[in-house]
Design a protein around this motif. Structure first.
Motif, PDB file in Angstrom:
ATOM      1  N   UNK A  71       0.769  -1.329   0.019  1.00 22.74           N
ATOM      2  CA  UNK A  71      -0.001   0.008  -0.023  1.00 22.74           C
ATOM      3  C   UNK A  71       0.869   1.390   0.107  1.00 22.74           C
ATOM      4  N   UNK A  72       1.715   1.515   0.898  1.00 20.53           N
ATOM      5  CA  UNK A  72       2.405   2.625   1.135  1.00 20.53           C
ATOM      6  C   UNK A  72       3.404   2.806  -0.148  1.00 20.53           C
ATOM      7  N   UNK A  73       3.925   1.835  -0.699  1.00 21.37           N
ATOM      8  CA  UNK A  73       4.801   1.856  -1.916  1.00 21.37           C
ATOM      9  C   UNK A  73       4.012   2.241  -3.165  1.00 21.37           C
ATOM     10  N   UNK A  74       2.734   1.822  -3.326  1.00 18.45           N
ATOM     11  CA  UNK A  74       1.861   2.071  -4.258  1.00 18.45           C
ATOM     12  C   UNK A  74       1.365   3.676  -4.150  1.00 18.45           C
ATOM     13  N   UNK A  75       1.017   4.035  -2.970  1.00 18.59           N
ATOM     14  CA  UNK A  75       0.690   5.576  -2.942  1.00 18.59           C
ATOM     15  C   UNK A  75       1.857   6.419  -3.316  1.00 18.59           C
ATOM     16  N   UNK A  76       3.044   5.893  -2.654  1.00 18.80           N
ATOM     17  CA  UNK A  76       4.334   6.720  -3.296  1.00 18.80           C
ATOM     18  C   UNK A  76       4.294   6.749  -4.778  1.00 18.80           C
ATOM     19  N   UNK A  77       4.203   5.556  -5.356  1.00 17.04           N
ATOM     20  CA  UNK A  77       4.607   5.793  -6.812  1.00 17.04           C
ATOM     21  C   UNK A  77       3.413   6.470  -7.590  1.00 17.04           C
ATOM     22  N   UNK A  78       2.075   6.486  -7.300  1.00 15.06           N
ATOM     23  CA  UNK A  78       1.174   7.307  -7.549  1.00 15.06           C
ATOM     24  C   UNK A  78       1.357   8.684  -7.631  1.00 15.06           C
ATOM     25  N   UNK A  79       1.999   9.238  -6.372  1.00 17.10           N
ATOM     26  CA  UNK A  79       2.116  10.556  -6.432  1.00 17.10           C
ATOM     27  C   UNK A  79       3.368  10.996  -7.356  1.00 17.10           C
ATOM     28  N   UNK A  80       4.428  10.151  -7.282  1.00 16.80           N
ATOM     29  CA  UNK A  80       5.432  10.220  -8.156  1.00 16.80           C
ATOM     30  C   UNK A  80       5.297  10.463  -9.497  1.00 16.80           C
ATOM     31  N   UNK A 123      11.348   5.994 -11.626  1.00 18.79           N
ATOM     32  CA  UNK A 123      11.996   4.474 -11.577  1.00 18.79           C
ATOM     33  C   UNK A 123      12.188   3.867 -10.606  1.00 18.79           C
ATOM     34  N   UNK A 124      12.686   4.698  -9.490  1.00 19.22           N
ATOM     35  CA  UNK A 124      13.104   4.126  -8.158  1.00 19.22           C
ATOM     36  C   UNK A 124      11.985   3.771  -7.505  1.00 19.22           C
ATOM     37  N   UNK A 125      10.886   4.559  -7.325  1.00 16.93           N
ATOM     38  CA  UNK A 125       9.517   4.164  -6.637  1.00 16.93           C
ATOM     39  C   UNK A 125       8.840   3.110  -7.434  1.00 16.93           C
ATOM     40  N   UNK A 126       8.898   2.623  -8.652  1.00 17.38           N
ATOM     41  CA  UNK A 126       8.718   1.764  -9.167  1.00 17.38           C
ATOM     42  C   UNK A 126       9.256   0.219  -8.866  1.00 17.38           C
ATOM     43  N   UNK A 127      10.707   0.524  -8.835  1.00 16.20           N
ATOM     44  CA  UNK A 127      11.668  -0.346  -8.256  1.00 16.20           C
ATOM     45  C   UNK A 127      11.188  -1.015  -6.860  1.00 16.20           C
ATOM     46  N   UNK A 132       8.620  -5.276  -3.197  1.00 16.59           N
ATOM     47  CA  UNK A 132       7.708  -5.976  -2.326  1.00 16.59           C
ATOM     48  C   UNK A 132       7.484  -7.456  -2.498  1.00 16.59           C
ATOM     49  N   UNK A 133       7.822  -7.900  -3.657  1.00 19.95           N
ATOM     50  CA  UNK A 133       7.647  -9.293  -4.024  1.00 19.95           C
ATOM     51  C   UNK A 133       8.924  -9.896  -3.601  1.00 19.95           C
ATOM     52  N   UNK A 134       9.046 -11.164  -3.249  1.00 17.42           N
ATOM     53  CA  UNK A 134      10.043 -12.078  -3.013  1.00 17.42           C
ATOM     54  C   UNK A 134       9.940 -13.378  -3.742  1.00 17.42           C
ATOM     55  N   UNK A 135      11.070 -13.486  -4.828  1.00 16.84           N
ATOM     56  CA  UNK A 135      10.999 -14.813  -5.629  1.00 16.84           C
ATOM     57  C   UNK A 135      12.226 -15.646  -5.283  1.00 16.84           C
ATOM     58  N   UNK A 136      11.839 -16.941  -5.892  1.00 19.08           N
ATOM     59  CA  UNK A 136      12.826 -18.024  -5.558  1.00 19.08           C
ATOM     60  C   UNK A 136      14.049 -17.701  -6.477  1.00 19.08           C
ATOM     61  N   UNK A 137      15.417 -17.511  -6.070  1.00 20.19           N
ATOM     62  CA  UNK A 137      16.285 -17.502  -6.864  1.00 20.19           C
ATOM     63  C   UNK A 137      16.883 -18.789  -7.777  1.00 20.19           C
ATOM     64  N   UNK A 138      16.509 -20.032  -7.278  1.00 21.53           N
ATOM     65  CA  UNK A 138      16.624 -21.169  -7.747  1.00 21.53           C
ATOM     66  C   UNK A 138      15.672 -22.194  -7.599  1.00 21.53           C
ATOM     67  N   UNK A 139      15.810 -23.456  -8.385  1.00 23.25           N
ATOM     68  CA  UNK A 139      14.813 -24.413  -8.115  1.00 23.25           C
ATOM     69  C   UNK A 139      15.261 -25.027  -6.823  1.00 23.25           C
ATOM     70  N   UNK A 140      14.459 -25.323  -5.828  1.00 26.43           N
ATOM     71  CA  UNK A 140      14.892 -26.179  -4.459  1.00 26.43           C
ATOM     72  C   UNK A 140      13.854 -25.967  -3.493  1.00 26.43           C
ATOM     73  N   UNK A 141      13.992 -26.061  -2.090  1.00 29.27           N
ATOM     74  CA  UNK A 141      13.134 -26.294  -1.260  1.00 29.27           C
ATOM     75  C   UNK A 141      13.230 -25.316  -0.333  1.00 29.27           C
ATOM     76  N   UNK A 142      12.092 -24.824   0.576  1.00 29.90           N
ATOM     77  CA  UNK A 142      12.019 -23.815   1.477  1.00 29.90           C
ATOM     78  C   UNK A 142      12.282 -24.576   2.795  1.00 29.90           C
ATOM     79  N   UNK A 143      13.258 -24.097   3.330  1.00 33.19           N
ATOM     80  CA  UNK A 143      13.896 -24.893   4.765  1.00 33.19           C
ATOM     81  C   UNK A 143      12.930 -24.238   5.557  1.00 33.19           C
ATOM     82  N   UNK A 144      12.840 -22.828   5.996  1.00 31.26           N
ATOM     83  CA  UNK A 144      12.032 -22.373   6.923  1.00 31.26           C
ATOM     84  C   UNK A 144      11.639 -21.001   6.689  1.00 31.26           C
ATOM     85  N   UNK A 145      10.372 -20.233   7.000  1.00 27.59           N
ATOM     86  CA  UNK A 145      10.206 -18.780   6.983  1.00 27.59           C
ATOM     87  C   UNK A 145      10.604 -18.480   8.469  1.00 27.59           C
TER      88      UNK A 145
END
Length: 313
Positions: A71-80, A123-127, A132-145
């Motif tokens: 939410x906060x990052x989206x509002x920031x981006x819309x303003x920018x 561009x910085x606010x778009x980034x 805010x999304x976290x993606x898997x960098x390779x095929x594997x298994x989630x050990x723990x959150x």
């Protein structure tokens, strides 16, 4: 007259030089590790909105693992974005005027610079929103959150730990003497002056050890192209940073000094050496080397007899 001749002839122990067979096994304790083992974190701070995977889940490269509340990052981006559109329109108007000589170079430069600045901010606010999304960098298994939904995390704080799907690896620590014989080892010693070596565990269909298990690793060291020989450790004389043995010539009863390179010491009281001037089967002085000189005539101790119980002679 020669002091050598007046001296009593030295009695020395003689030993045979052996060829070292192709391989020597060395054992090291180790630990099984995942080929890749990483803690993943967000590049921005915020409140965790959603953890998308369970512990132990198998994930593909690029799969969404967790999200911050955007939410906060989206509002920031819309303003920018609104600011960007406004500055862009104004800058384009000034630049068009300048083309027709309708304004000063200074006003044009200001407009160009202003547009550059707002574009970078946009561009910085778009980034940031994307981060805010976290993606898997390779095929594997989630050990723990390491955090749950609704918890607040800082940028760079580990949120999910993941291990790769590839074959696990064994990690062992080698002392410097073995390290110098390596081909592929991290070239920096740790605090205990040991060098880490990682070994891929080959999957052969049999049950494979899992990351975290302790293991024993046997390394077979080949003698390589060097002609490796085994002599009693007492035969090696260290002098001025060089190592040598005294080779005994039975036909003349004399000894000659022969320079050698010590590869390693074995636990059974023998040393593995290499030398271009020494052959398996030759005889060397195995004790008393500190009291004799190159070219001296010596008297070998008689071979041990069956009555010499305990090898006391």
């Amino acid at each position: 007259h020669n002091s050598k001749e007046t001296r009593r002839m030295q009695t020395v122990k003689i030993d045979t030089v052996f060829s070292v067979e192709g391989q020597t096994p060395l054992q090291f304790p180790g630990k099984v590790k995942a080929a890749q083992d990483v803690n993943l974190s967000f590049r921005v701070s915020g409140t965790i909105g959603k953890i998308c995977v369970e512990d132990g889940a198998r994930v593909r490269k690029g799969q969404l693992l967790a999200q911050l509340d955007p939410t906060d990052y989206r509002i920031q981006l819309e303003a920018t974005e609104a600011e960007y559109q406004q500055v862009k329109a104004e800058a384009e108007r000034v630049m068009a005027l300048y083309k027709d000589n309708g304004t000063t170079p200074n006003a044009n430069d200001k407009a160009v610079y202003g547009l550059k600045q707002i574009t970078a901010k946009y561009q910085h606010h778009k980034d940031q929103l994307e981060y805010t999304n976290l993606y898997a960098p390779f095929d594997g298994f989630v050990q723990k959150h390491l955090f749950d939904e609704h918890e607040t995390v800082g940028a760079g704080m580990p949120v999910i730990s993941m291990i790769s799907q590839g074959a696990p690896e064994g990690e062992i620590n080698l002392p410097a003497a073995e390290y110098i014989r390596r081909t592929q080892i991290t070239p920096k010693a740790n605090a205990n002056q040991l060098y880490s070596m990682r070994l891929r565990i080959v999957q052969d269909g049999k049950p494979s050890p899992s990351p975290g298990m302790n293991t024993m690793v046997t390394v077979f060291c080949s003698a390589g192209d060097m002609h490796s020989l085994s002599v009693s450790s007492g035969a090696v004389l260290q002098k001025n940073g060089k190592a040598a043995v005294f080779v005994y010539d039975p036909s003349k009863g004399t000894v000659r000094s022969c320079e050698v390179t010590v590869l390693r010491l074995l636990t059974n009281g023998r040393s593995v050496i290499t030398s271009d001037a020494l052959q398996p089967g030759e005889l060397v002085v195995s004790s008393g080397v500190h009291h004799i000189e190159d070219g001296e005539v010596v008297k070998p101790l008689p071979p041990i007899t069956s009555t010499n119980v305990g090898g006391l002679l």
